[in-house]
Structures are given as structure tokens and as C-alpha cells.
Design a protein around this motif. Sequence first.
Motif, mmCIF file in Angstrom:
data_model
loop_
_atom_site.group_PDB
_atom_site.id
_atom_site.type_symbol
_atom_site.label_atom_id
_atom_site.label_comp_id
_atom_site.label_asym_id
_atom_site.label_seq_id
_atom_site.Cartn_x
_atom_site.Cartn_y
_atom_site.Cartn_z
ATOM 1 N N THR A 42 17.919 30.340 42.830
ATOM 2 C CA THR A 42 18.727 29.847 42.426
ATOM 3 C C THR A 42 20.076 30.389 41.842
ATOM 4 O O THR A 42 19.464 31.741 40.686
ATOM 5 N N LEU B 5 21.529 26.512 45.547
ATOM 6 C CA LEU B 5 19.675 27.045 46.056
ATOM 7 C C LEU B 5 19.879 27.798 47.232
ATOM 8 O O LEU B 5 20.657 26.846 47.869
ATOM 9 N N ILE C 34 12.386 26.379 43.015
ATOM 10 C CA ILE C 34 12.298 25.595 44.228
ATOM 11 C C ILE C 34 10.909 26.153 44.910
ATOM 12 O O ILE C 34 10.624 26.954 44.594
ATOM 13 N N LEU D 271 11.870 20.611 43.257
ATOM 14 C CA LEU D 271 12.422 21.451 42.758
ATOM 15 C C LEU D 271 12.413 20.537 40.979
ATOM 16 O O LEU D 271 12.277 20.173 40.545
ATOM 17 N N CYS E 67 25.945 25.574 40.391
ATOM 18 C CA CYS E 67 24.883 26.612 41.151
ATOM 19 C C CYS E 67 24.067 26.101 41.964
ATOM 20 O O CYS E 67 24.895 25.233 43.711
ATOM 21 N N GLU F 204 21.268 27.717 52.117
ATOM 22 C CA GLU F 204 22.038 27.580 50.705
ATOM 23 C C GLU F 204 22.873 25.899 50.294
ATOM 24 O O GLU F 204 23.600 25.473 51.468
#
Lengths: 589, 194
Positions: free
Chosen positions: A10, A581, A391, A421, A579, A538
Motif C-alpha cells: 500500500t 494498492l 492486503i 483489506l 492511495c 494496482e
Amino acid sequence: MAPLPFSPYTFIQCPCSDSTLLARPADAKSPTGADAEEDERTFDPRAPRSNYSLYPLEYLLYCEDCHQIRCPRCVSEEIATYYCPSCLFEVPSSNLKSEGNRCTRSCFQCPICIGPLSVTTQETRHPDANLLSADNAATPHSGGFSLTCSYCHWSSTEIGVDFDKPNGIHAQLAKIRNGGESRLTAKERKERRKELSHRGDSAAAAAAREEIEEQVPDLENQFANLKSFYNSQLADPTAADNGLSTLGDLGFSSPSSLSRIMNLYTGGKISDNKAKSRLGAIREALTPEEGLLVANLDEAALISQLHQSEHCDTASMAQITSQPPNLGEPALHGASRFTSSLRPIPHLLRTKRSKRCPVCRHIISKPEPKVQTTRFRIRLVAGSYIPSISIKPLTLPGPSGSSSSNPSDLLISLKPVHYLLTFKNPIFETIKVTLATPAATPGRFPSKVTVLCPQFDIDANTDVWDEALKDNDRSDKSSRNSGGTTRQRRGTEAGYQLEVGKIWERGRNWVSIVVEVVPASLRLEDGGMLREDEDILEIPMFVRIEWEAENAGDDGGIVPGAGGKDKDQKEKRELAYWCVLGLGKIKQN
Amino acid sequence: MSSKRHSIVPPVSQSGPKPPVQFSSSITIADSAILTGANLITISTESVIHPRAKIESLAGRINIGRRCVVQERATIGAVGSAGKITEAAVTLGDYVTVEVAVSIEAGDTIIGEGTTIGVGSRVGAGAVIGKHCTITPHSDIKAGVRIPDYSVVYSNGTRRVDKRPVAEQLKYKGLARQIDVLRRMIPSNPAKFM
Ligand SMILES: [Zn+2]
Ligand SMILES: [Zn+2]
Ligand SMILES: [Zn+2]
Ligand SMILES: [Zn+2]
């Protein structure tokens, strides 16, 4: 070699990447305006700019006054302490100007392998005597002290340098040339000169002057000579020009001083021609005493040395550049090129720095100034203000499992996978989290993304013991409701069915939710190649956190006259950020 | 008392016939050292073989000099890529220290007196290392390389010749003291290998 297994990550975007945010004055009361703008465009983690704004949570700081995330790129740093990493001695910044940025005690690195050097008594040169007196520890050693590397056995005796005392090595080394020859430092030379000029005895003075001149013209020597020569030239250029004495002249009427003063007023434009003619009156150095150094173009000795040596005898670029400026070195053409002439490297100093918020200038990180302590006085790390996100691939046991993947496995195109998550709340208030992701990831290969539960509350990060006691009560209650565990697993009764809008799992200060991803097909129609990292899945995710904080009363936006009632009132706060991931790698076919 | 401690490594399998050995009476050799091969292994006065050090004489005779230390998991006489059989596979001079996990390949390999081979280094077949050399950790000495006396070999491949006044006596004394300590710490069982 097998490729490294992909581990999910992250990264959080610092608001400083948006220049408009930094320019706007901090306004805690209405951050929604900025957010509204941001909402309209999706953050693209693959955009070239993103490389500079994404950080793991651990790298980020947080300004309590601006209520904003701050990253290493946007904070401004101030040096709190200079210290030597080897002896942990603090160096006052005043010393830094005069002594330079290296440790001036006895901390040195090996010039060959950069291992730390230690001061050792020199091994006696008479092995027979050594054997005889082996048991006698009190035998005074015959030699001096030397610096030795315990890793590669390099020793300062190799460059012919040994020391009389085991301490203050730096000062001793400055006075020794390679080969053991001592040299006068600039200060000593000045004193020597003064002494000479004071003494009347001309014959002795001439002899002593010769002695000084015989010294190898090293950098420091030459500079000092040149400087004094030019100073004398500036003081009375007429003396060199027409031989007239300027006795009783205080310097104000000397042409060069005048032209310098005129330059100050005119910016050097009008009197340029004049100044040039004046400068013409200043002659160049003509003798070694005045600082003249005749270039030694005869490098035959060096070349023959090169012929005799192997490649590994010549110093590498890294070795030469890590050498401290050696004032005792012969200037220009005499510079060393062989490992055999490298000198010990005094340790470079390090710094402790405090960090300020770029907007409100408040300190957000300040180390303890004492070198030995590693603690911080102030350190507002983002991890204690914003939730962490971890994650995990979700594996559903049983026949209804929609995915069964090994974490190291590659994702298969168009085969839906689920990720868990887990958001962990670090603050002492209950927070409300709202998540938003684009339906498809940006880029050439859009993967479909669905957050099954985009809005949820996370309980406060209360005291663990309080919670443990509370848990007793709750488990009594929940045993009636849902099967006796303190954790409420939503899927249990439904046979691991994923439910939209439901939390997967919940704990004291954390919540897990599920994200469903359909990885894109990496097939290109025109048969082109994949670009770098295009197979990495992503997801950009916009996180908004809302909570109610105790009104501290020191916020600028609150009217001071509102009275004591407001003090008990809770203030609504919110923080929003993008953000990224990183979930996994898509298998290429 | 050592039986109470459980090691995580599996017990050493001493399979096959024992190689012929010639031990000095003053050596220290750990019970769990591994000696294999068909050729003669000679270990001279006061040398120390640590536990789990491996000496293979498959490709020829192994000669270990006086006051040598062979540390854990070091392999002496490993059959390298060359795999040729020679008269003297590996010869260690006196006062040689072979540190942890070093591999010295067989094939007329010679290590000179007073040399230290650093942790995890590899010495290729037929390499000849001079006297009083220091091979720093994780160095790779290629097969057949000759290294002159008093060299220091760095793991990045560079070398330097040590020009200090020679201090062998001091070094030897240090090594003798180390051997003295090791002798008390490592239970020796030379009989097992004879
Ligand atoms: Zn930033
Ligand atoms: Zn220091
Ligand atoms: Zn070194
Ligand atoms: Zn701020």
C-alpha cells in the motif's frame, strides 16, 4: 532463478504532489473544497508524476495543525546536531566552519576497503627480542603507534606514517607527509617567518628561509604564498609600478583601494576601463616564495611506476574521491594515483535533523539533540493518525470458494479474485471510513474492481485492558447472537458467501472488507510488447476518514469569544487522500 | 552433557569406507567432522578441525600442516568443476586458518604458510596462494590462480600486497593461543577416524 514472489503493498499519496494544495493557506474548517475538486479526477498510479508522491505509510509524517499528511519530499529540514558516527562526539557548528565536515579526533577509515581503522602499538621490528620478552607485558614498545585496518591489514606504516601519541591522530596526521616526513602547517610557517623577520641576523634568516623553500610546494603552501603576495600587491600596487614609496599611506589613497570603493558604487561598469589599467599595475607572482609554481610536465617517473605496477595498484575513482582534501599533497601534477599513496580517511560527520511542516512551519519531527540517544522529542508519524491498510488474498474453503490462490501465484486474466483489506484504526476515536475506487483501473489494461463494502466504521483504538474487560460482557451478549466469538464473522452462517455492503470481519480497532477484482487480459491486439510493470495489478483508492475529535480550542478557525461551552463540544474532522494498492501480478500468456 | 542439547542439523552420516589417515597425536578433531575419500589425509601437529568441517580425499591426497584451524562447514578437497584426480589434492601449509563455510577445491591446490581464508570464500582447483595472505570473506579465487606472498585479496576482486614489516611471530603466537582455547572447547575424537 525463480522470480521473487510478489508481496502486496500500500502506498499513500502525499498531498504535496498537488501544487495548488500547498499554495493554499491551511484551512482546517473547509477542506471539502479541495476534496470536491479531487473527486472529479481519478488518480493514476502509473502516471510519471506518481513516482514522486507515493510513499509507504512508514515514511510519512503528519502535521497536527494542518491535519495533513507530509512526506520526506515536502518537509523542510533543519540540522540539529552534527556528530561523528564513529566516536559519537558532537561537533559544534562553529567548528564545522573552521575544521570541515570530518571528525578531527582519531576516527579514520581504511583508504582501501573503508573498514574502521584502529590505533595500535607498532609491532616491534625485532622478532627475536619479542620472543624473549614474550611474557613480560611491561616491555616498552620500541615503535610508535599506527592506524591499522582489522579487515584487510592495511596499516599506516605502509605509507610511512606513524604517530607518537595514540590520541589526536587527526592533528598528527596533518603534519606528516606520506613517507614520514614532517611538514609545517600554515600556522607554524607563519610563525617561523615572523620570527625570521624579527631577527636581525641576515645569514641565519636566509638559511632558514631556504629551509622553508626547500619543502615540497604543497597546496597549502602555495595558497598561503599566493595569498600573501596578492595581499601585498593590493595594498600598494604603486610600489611595484613606479617604485615610489607610499610611506605614511593608510591605504585610502592607494589607487587600488580607490577603484575598489568606486566599484562598490558604480557596479563596476563605469570604472571598468580604469580598473583594468590599475590591475595591469599588479604583477603576477614571479618566484616560488610569491606563490609561483612551475608545472612539472615531466611525468616519466610516474609512467615508469605505472609500467611496473599492476592494475590493482592504481587507485579506483571511488578511492580517490573518498580521500579527504590533502593539503600536504604536492599541488597539481603530483597528485596520487596509486593505492600505495592513499591516506586514511577521517570519518565524515553525520547529522540529526528536525523536520518542519512546509505550510505552517510547525515542527513535526525533532530528535533528541544528544547524540547517544536515538529517541525523538517530537515525532508525528502518519501511522498514528491514519489507518493502516494490509492486503491479503482471500481464500474461501469449501466447494463454493470462488478463488483458491497461493499468495505467490500469478493472477489469471479474467478470473475473479478476492482480497481482504484490513483497516486498523490508530486513533482514540471511532472513525468512519469511505472508500472509492474507479470501476476499472487506469492504463491500457483495465481490471475491474469492486469494493464490496465501501463504507464502514472502525472502533476506537482504546486501551487493550479496557477492551479485554469489556469483551467479557460482549461475549456474553454475542454468544446469544452469533455463535460465541468476539469477532463477528459475517460469512460463517451464510456458508462463506460474500455479501455486498457487509463487513467481512471486525475486531477491537480493525475492520476487514473484501475487494473483488477481475484481472485484465494482457493481450495486445497489435502484438506489441508489455511495458515495464504493466502486468502488476494496482488499484488507486480514495480514502476518506471522518471522526469527531475533542475540540482542543487552539484551532485558528474557531472564534475565541464562543465561550466555555464549545470546549466540551466535539469537532468534526476529516481527512482524505489517495492511495495505491498493489495486489498482484497478472500472468502473461 | 552435550546429549541434552538438540542440534537442529541432522546427524552426520558417515557412510562409506573410512579414508586412510595419518594424524599427529596432538591434533584436535571434532567427533562430527566429516572425512571421506579413498586417499590419505594427513593432519600435522596441533591442528584443529572444527565440528562439521569436511575433508574429502576423493580426488587425491590431503595434507594439512601444523597449527592449522579448519572451521565449521569448511570443505577441503571439494571435487570442483574440473574434477581431475591428482597426486596431492590440497596442501595447507603451517598456520593456515580456513574459516567458516570456505570451499577449497581439489587439484594441486596449495595454501601457503600463515594464510587466512575468510568466511565463505571459494578457492578454485589448482590455485596457489602464497604465504601470509589474507583472503577476505566471500572472495572467489579462480581455478589455477597464483597469488603472491603477503597479498590481501578483497572480495570485489581487487588485490593489494601487504608491505608491512613482517610480524609472523606475533601472528603465530595469537594463533597458538587460539588453538589452545579451541582444544579445551572442542572434544577431540581422533580414534573415530582411524
Ligand atoms: Zn509531500
Ligand atoms: Zn570521531
Ligand atoms: Zn582495510
Ligand atoms: Zn502544518
